[in-house]
Scaffold this active site. Structure first.
Site, mmCIF file in Angstrom:
data_model
loop_
_atom_site.group_PDB
_atom_site.id
_atom_site.type_symbol
_atom_site.label_atom_id
_atom_site.label_comp_id
_atom_site.label_asym_id
_atom_site.label_seq_id
_atom_site.Cartn_x
_atom_site.Cartn_y
_atom_site.Cartn_z
ATOM 1 N N LYS A 42 -20.955 -1.329 4.493
ATOM 2 C CA LYS A 42 -19.901 -1.774 5.403
ATOM 3 C C LYS A 42 -20.103 -1.136 6.766
ATOM 4 C CE LYS A 42 -15.710 -1.728 7.480
ATOM 5 N NZ LYS A 42 -15.022 -0.735 8.350
ATOM 6 N N GLY A 45 -16.283 -1.710 12.844
ATOM 7 C CA GLY A 45 -16.300 -2.197 14.214
ATOM 8 C C GLY A 45 -16.613 -1.105 15.219
ATOM 9 N N GLY A 75 -13.178 -5.007 15.061
ATOM 10 C CA GLY A 75 -11.925 -4.671 15.725
ATOM 11 C C GLY A 75 -12.003 -4.524 17.236
ATOM 12 N N ASP A 192 -12.964 -2.959 4.870
ATOM 13 C CA ASP A 192 -13.193 -1.958 3.825
ATOM 14 C C ASP A 192 -12.858 -2.525 2.448
ATOM 15 O OD1 ASP A 192 -13.883 -0.198 5.794
ATOM 16 O OD2 ASP A 192 -12.099 1.052 5.638
ATOM 17 N N LYS A 248 -9.745 5.748 4.684
ATOM 18 C CA LYS A 248 -11.173 5.631 4.407
ATOM 19 C C LYS A 248 -11.490 6.165 3.017
ATOM 20 C CE LYS A 248 -12.578 6.391 9.244
ATOM 21 N NZ LYS A 248 -13.011 5.038 9.577
#
Length: 289
Positions: A42, A45, A75, A192, A248
């Site tokens: 992943k 941004g 983002g 995520d 996260k």
């Protein structure tokens, strides 16, 4: 051929030949282990500016026999376009409020700008990449979380068939975090969560979050190279993991239900994927069950 030299911390001279042999000797067991394994990566941004180095690592991973899949955010670019068009940017609990006008910008940026940009760059670097989103083939289906958030989804199911077909044919899938709603609408989903659900559906060996932090640090401020799920939860309870790191790490812990190992690394570090996956020391934090 000219041979250059470097020195060890003790001052001993090492020729490039010895250094190459040392690096390969350390990396080969990891390379062998990851052959045929699926890796979901992943790219946040906030780390998209480092996309070229990330793509180079991913192309090399594919050449070494692993099956990498890239999930990306976008983002900062979405915020930039909303500002240009004088549209408001609002967040609730870290999720972007996405009304109909904002959704059009989100789709335009994620699919037309970021996704295709990554695919074209990978092609220029010799990779075989195909861009898609969760709406393709009904790959990611979701429902709206809350009317106050607008077109923001929560994943209900994942059909990994399109990704499996692409991997089998030698492609690197590049996935934008959009999904299909129950009535055929498009929903915006946190990248995520999309990465975590895809990793679970694909029985991935690893899920790797390329973030703007090096990993998880202990109470002494030092980076923790490896820790267990229970230890990570304890660090949250003790307040060592706090602020923006909590979502996260929570996403990592949720992914551990289906994935044996989850990594957090700094996407801005040069060739961070290779260092994290193919060296004993690693480059970030690996969380294991």
């Amino acid at each position: 051929m000219a041979i250059s030299f470097s020195r060890t911390p003790e001052g001993d001279v090492i020729s490039d030949h010895h250094l190459i042999a040392q690096v390969l000797g350390e990396a080969l067991p990891y390379i062998d282990f990851l052959k045929g394994k699926t890796l979901v990566i992943k790219l946040g941004g906030s780390t998209l500016e480092h996309q070229r180095a990330v793509l180079q690592d991913i192309i090399w991973l594919r050449a070494l026999g692993a099956y990498p899949i890239l999930v990306h955010g976008g983002g900062p670019y979405i915020n930039e376009w909303l500002t240009k068009l004088n549209l408001p940017t609002r967040f609730v609990n870290g999720l972007r409020v996405t009304d109909a006008a904002t959704l059009e910008i989100v789709r335009m940026v994620l699919l037309g700008q970021v996704n295709q940009g990554l695919v074209l760059m990978a092609s220029q670097m010799g990779g075989k990449a195909i861009g898609l989103s969760g709406t393709d083939g009904g790959m990611v289906r979701a429902h709206m979380i809350d009317e106050r958030l607008g077109f923001v989804g929560e994943v209900d199911s994942v059909d990994p068939t399109p990704l499996e077909a692409l991997l089998k044919d030698g492609y690197i899938p590049v996935v934008a975090p959009l999904s299909e709603g129950p009535d055929g609408t498009c929903l915006n989903i946190n990248a995520d969560l999309v990465a975590a659900h895809l990793a679970g559906a694909l029985n991935a060996e690893k899920l790797i979050f390329l973030s703007n932090v090096s990993g998880i640090c202990g109470s002494d401020g030092n980076l923790i190279s490896e820790l267990r799920e229970s230890d990570a939860r304890k660090l949250i309870d003790e307040g060592v993991i706090h602020g923006g790191m909590i979502p996260k790490v929570t996403a990592c812990l949720d992914a551990l239900v289906a994935v044996p190992r989850v990594h957090i690394v700094d996407g801005g570090d040069s060739h961070v994927l290779l260092r994290e996956l193919f060296t004993d020391k690693g480059a970030g934090t690996m969380i294991i069950r």
